[in-house]
Motif scaffolding. Sequence first.
Motif, PDB file in Angstrom:
ATOM      1  N   ILE A 105     -37.604   1.076  16.524  1.00 20.59           N
ATOM      2  CA  ILE A 105     -37.427   2.325  17.147  1.00 20.59           C
ATOM      3  C   ILE A 105     -38.757   3.322  16.517  1.00 20.59           C
ATOM      4  CG2 ILE A 105     -36.145   4.427  17.239  1.00 20.59           C
ATOM      5  CD1 ILE A 105     -33.822   2.583  17.735  1.00 20.59           C
ATOM      6  N   ASP A 106     -38.847   3.214  15.120  1.00 23.44           N
ATOM      7  CA  ASP A 106     -39.732   3.796  14.343  1.00 23.44           C
ATOM      8  C   ASP A 106     -40.217   2.741  13.200  1.00 23.44           C
ATOM      9  OD1 ASP A 106     -38.101   4.583  12.299  1.00 23.44           O
ATOM     10  OD2 ASP A 106     -37.604   6.402  13.231  1.00 23.44           O
ATOM     11  N   GLU A 107     -41.231   3.302  12.251  1.00 27.13           N
ATOM     12  CA  GLU A 107     -41.464   2.470  11.074  1.00 27.13           C
ATOM     13  C   GLU A 107     -40.518   1.940  10.248  1.00 27.13           C
ATOM     14  OE1 GLU A 107     -44.329   4.569   9.093  1.00 27.13           O
ATOM     15  OE2 GLU A 107     -45.883   4.486  10.514  1.00 27.13           O
ATOM     16  N   SER A 108     -39.198   2.750  10.339  1.00 22.70           N
ATOM     17  CA  SER A 108     -38.175   2.392   9.211  1.00 22.70           C
ATOM     18  C   SER A 108     -36.716   2.011  10.044  1.00 22.70           C
ATOM     19  CB  SER A 108     -37.902   3.356   8.216  1.00 22.70           C
ATOM     20  OG  SER A 108     -37.530   4.501   8.742  1.00 22.70           O
ATOM     21  N   THR A 109     -36.612   2.145  11.341  1.00 19.32           N
ATOM     22  CA  THR A 109     -35.493   2.094  12.092  1.00 19.32           C
ATOM     23  C   THR A 109     -35.314   0.963  13.162  1.00 19.32           C
ATOM     24  OG1 THR A 109     -35.290   4.490  11.759  1.00 19.32           O
ATOM     25  CG2 THR A 109     -33.688   3.365  13.239  1.00 19.32           C
ATOM     26  N   LEU A 110     -34.672   0.157  12.934  1.00 19.94           N
ATOM     27  CA  LEU A 110     -34.487  -1.036  14.072  1.00 19.94           C
ATOM     28  C   LEU A 110     -33.178  -0.801  14.862  1.00 19.94           C
ATOM     29  CD1 LEU A 110     -35.007  -2.993  11.255  1.00 19.94           C
ATOM     30  CD2 LEU A 110     -36.334  -3.561  13.356  1.00 19.94           C
ATOM     31  N   ALA A 111     -33.467  -1.345  16.237  1.00 15.98           N
ATOM     32  CA  ALA A 111     -32.246  -1.872  16.942  1.00 15.98           C
ATOM     33  C   ALA A 111     -32.062  -3.334  17.094  1.00 15.98           C
ATOM     34  CB  ALA A 111     -32.659  -1.137  18.472  1.00 15.98           C
ATOM     35  N   LEU A 112     -30.780  -3.549  16.680  1.00 15.84           N
ATOM     36  CA  LEU A 112     -30.501  -5.187  16.700  1.00 15.84           C
ATOM     37  C   LEU A 112     -29.505  -5.671  17.694  1.00 15.84           C
ATOM     38  CD1 LEU A 112     -29.986  -5.184  12.597  1.00 15.84           C
ATOM     39  CD2 LEU A 112     -32.161  -5.676  13.893  1.00 15.84           C
ATOM     40  N   PHE A 113     -29.779  -6.771  18.141  1.00 13.33           N
ATOM     41  CA  PHE A 113     -28.816  -7.474  18.982  1.00 13.33           C
ATOM     42  C   PHE A 113     -28.180  -8.385  17.912  1.00 13.33           C
ATOM     43  CE2 PHE A 113     -27.505 -11.364  20.965  1.00 13.33           C
ATOM     44  CZ  PHE A 113     -27.212 -11.052  22.182  1.00 13.33           C
ATOM     45  N   VAL A 114     -26.917  -8.173  17.599  1.00 12.13           N
ATOM     46  CA  VAL A 114     -26.115  -8.782  16.510  1.00 12.13           C
ATOM     47  C   VAL A 114     -25.160  -9.697  17.029  1.00 12.13           C
ATOM     48  CG1 VAL A 114     -24.949  -8.718  14.635  1.00 12.13           C
ATOM     49  CG2 VAL A 114     -26.689  -7.005  14.796  1.00 12.13           C
ATOM     50  N   LEU A 115     -25.152 -11.156  17.105  1.00 11.46           N
ATOM     51  CA  LEU A 115     -24.402 -12.011  17.695  1.00 11.46           C
ATOM     52  C   LEU A 115     -23.037 -11.692  17.162  1.00 11.46           C
ATOM     53  CD1 LEU A 115     -26.247 -15.389  17.222  1.00 11.46           C
ATOM     54  CD2 LEU A 115     -26.597 -13.367  19.047  1.00 11.46           C
ATOM     55  N   GLY A 116     -22.091 -12.093  18.210  1.00  9.08           N
ATOM     56  CA  GLY A 116     -20.578 -12.019  17.957  1.00  9.08           C
ATOM     57  C   GLY A 116     -19.922 -12.128  19.256  1.00  9.08           C
ATOM     58  N   GLU A 117     -18.549 -11.792  19.214  1.00  8.92           N
ATOM     59  CA  GLU A 117     -17.740 -11.804  20.343  1.00  8.92           C
ATOM     60  C   GLU A 117     -17.005 -10.539  20.737  1.00  8.92           C
ATOM     61  OE1 GLU A 117     -17.645 -13.852  22.730  1.00  8.92           O
ATOM     62  OE2 GLU A 117     -18.941 -15.574  21.775  1.00  8.92           O
ATOM     63  N   PRO A 118     -17.732  -9.588  21.280  1.00  7.15           N
ATOM     64  CA  PRO A 118     -18.791  -9.595  21.790  1.00  7.15           C
ATOM     65  C   PRO A 118     -20.119  -9.287  21.230  1.00  7.15           C
ATOM     66  CG  PRO A 118     -18.074  -7.307  22.322  1.00  7.15           C
ATOM     67  CD  PRO A 118     -16.971  -8.109  21.750  1.00  7.15           C
ATOM     68  N   ALA A 119     -21.439  -9.470  21.519  1.00  2.32           N
ATOM     69  CA  ALA A 119     -22.515  -9.100  20.919  1.00  2.32           C
ATOM     70  C   ALA A 119     -22.530  -7.576  20.855  1.00  2.32           C
ATOM     71  CB  ALA A 119     -23.901  -9.681  21.632  1.00  2.32           C
ATOM     72  N   THR A 120     -23.306  -7.137  19.819  1.00  3.83           N
ATOM     73  CA  THR A 120     -23.213  -5.633  19.634  1.00  3.83           C
ATOM     74  C   THR A 120     -24.584  -5.023  19.289  1.00  3.83           C
ATOM     75  OG1 THR A 120     -22.940  -5.948  17.101  1.00  3.83           O
ATOM     76  CG2 THR A 120     -20.879  -5.456  18.370  1.00  3.83           C
ATOM     77  N   LEU A 121     -24.925  -3.810  19.607  1.00  3.93           N
ATOM     78  CA  LEU A 121     -25.988  -2.972  19.391  1.00  3.93           C
ATOM     79  C   LEU A 121     -25.978  -2.507  17.992  1.00  3.93           C
ATOM     80  CD1 LEU A 121     -28.918  -1.827  19.983  1.00  3.93           C
ATOM     81  CD2 LEU A 121     -27.585  -0.111  21.365  1.00  3.93           C
ATOM     82  N   GLN A 122     -26.616  -2.849  17.027  1.00  2.36           N
ATOM     83  CA  GLN A 122     -26.658  -2.180  15.825  1.00  2.36           C
ATOM     84  C   GLN A 122     -27.986  -1.450  15.631  1.00  2.36           C
ATOM     85  OE1 GLN A 122     -24.882  -4.429  12.618  1.00  2.36           O
ATOM     86  NE2 GLN A 122     -23.449  -5.688  13.980  1.00  2.36           N
ATOM     87  N   ILE A 123     -27.820  -0.313  14.888  1.00  2.00           N
ATOM     88  CA  ILE A 123     -29.118   0.376  14.580  1.00  2.00           C
ATOM     89  C   ILE A 123     -29.104   0.374  13.141  1.00  2.00           C
ATOM     90  CG2 ILE A 123     -30.218   2.655  14.359  1.00  2.00           C
ATOM     91  CD1 ILE A 123     -30.064   1.663  17.029  1.00  2.00           C
ATOM     92  N   ALA A 124     -30.190  -0.435  12.535  1.00  2.00           N
ATOM     93  CA  ALA A 124     -30.440  -0.579  11.159  1.00  2.00           C
ATOM     94  C   ALA A 124     -31.706   0.325  10.572  1.00  2.00           C
ATOM     95  CB  ALA A 124     -30.715  -1.979  10.851  1.00  2.00           C
ATOM     96  N   SER A 125     -31.571   0.628   9.103  1.00  2.00           N
ATOM     97  CA  SER A 125     -32.743   1.256   8.325  1.00  2.00           C
ATOM     98  C   SER A 125     -33.228   0.383   7.449  1.00  2.00           C
ATOM     99  CB  SER A 125     -32.193   2.658   7.702  1.00  2.00           C
ATOM    100  OG  SER A 125     -32.904   3.010   6.898  1.00  2.00           O
ATOM    101  N   THR A 126     -34.336   0.157   7.270  1.00  4.20           N
ATOM    102  CA  THR A 126     -34.943  -0.515   6.243  1.00  4.20           C
ATOM    103  C   THR A 126     -34.826   0.256   4.714  1.00  4.20           C
ATOM    104  OG1 THR A 126     -37.320   0.313   6.570  1.00  4.20           O
ATOM    105  CG2 THR A 126     -36.911  -1.388   7.844  1.00  4.20           C
TER     106      THR A 126
END
Length: 301
Positions: free
Chosen positions: A154-175
């Motif tokens: 999303i920017d230099e330090s922010t990520l959108a992640l598809f994280v596996l699971g039941e169900p799969a989730t959208l997670q926002i991560a910070s480096t």
Amino acid sequence: MHRIRRTLPVLLALAVAPAVGAQAAPAGTDIYLAPLTARGGMLAVGAARNATSRPGYDNQPAFLRDGSGFLYTSIRDDGQADIYRYDMRSGTVTRVTETPESEYSPTPMAGGAEFSAVRVERDSTQRLWRFPVAGGAPSLVLEGVKPVGYHAWIDESTLALFVLGEPATLQIASTGSGGATTWVHDIGRGLQAIPGERGVTYAKRAGDTVYVEELRFLDAKTTSRRRLSRALKGQDFFAYTPTGELLAASGTTLYRWSRSCGENDGWEKIGDVAAAGARNVTRLAVSPDGRWLAFVAEPAG
């Protein structure tokens, strides 16, 4: 890096990626390239060519920041998934990673000297790593976040992640913090950063229907979540043009959608790639200058 001594056509085909970076042998796919042109407010797709024409799996193309080529995932005779680089000018291919692990979903990072990728580690853990484009030792991006399937910066330090699971989730991560927060459940595999905005577009499942939605971070405390359109049937992959139009495919037909179209409307046909010997188009990528479309498809016959 190891250079493959053969020349490939200068147009790309995007290959179909495994649903979660799976290690099982995936179907054969190639990456194709087609020119994009805009005339009178309309977008058109020109004649496509197979850029990675060979038996096996070539998939997950992502254009380099300078548009000189694209990175992609390839599985060769050793059964490992490694990252390769296609050069737009010469049509040559260079191997970027050659590791005991498998790497998927290469994604150029800010600055252009590095890319991130999902590595399937020796114990089958799936985490996000960063690699020099020119070759060299990788390092972990998010040590504690797993299992990661797909991602978008999303920017230099922010990520959108598809994280596996039941169900799969959208997670926002910070480096910076190394942590991730879950925002949406039951999402599809396609994650795309919104051009010029701090946000991400994704596919959201609602019963039997898949919608395209967006999550925007407006400031430190405010977010906006909005449904944009129904996804094309059977698809959860799409790509943005630099001007903010979404491209997607159904079969061999390519479509565009823009924000002016309104929810559930406006998927307009912009081309068909059947003449290139492609079928079942999935992943899409657009070059930074908007002049080239790469797409993944199964070669017909």
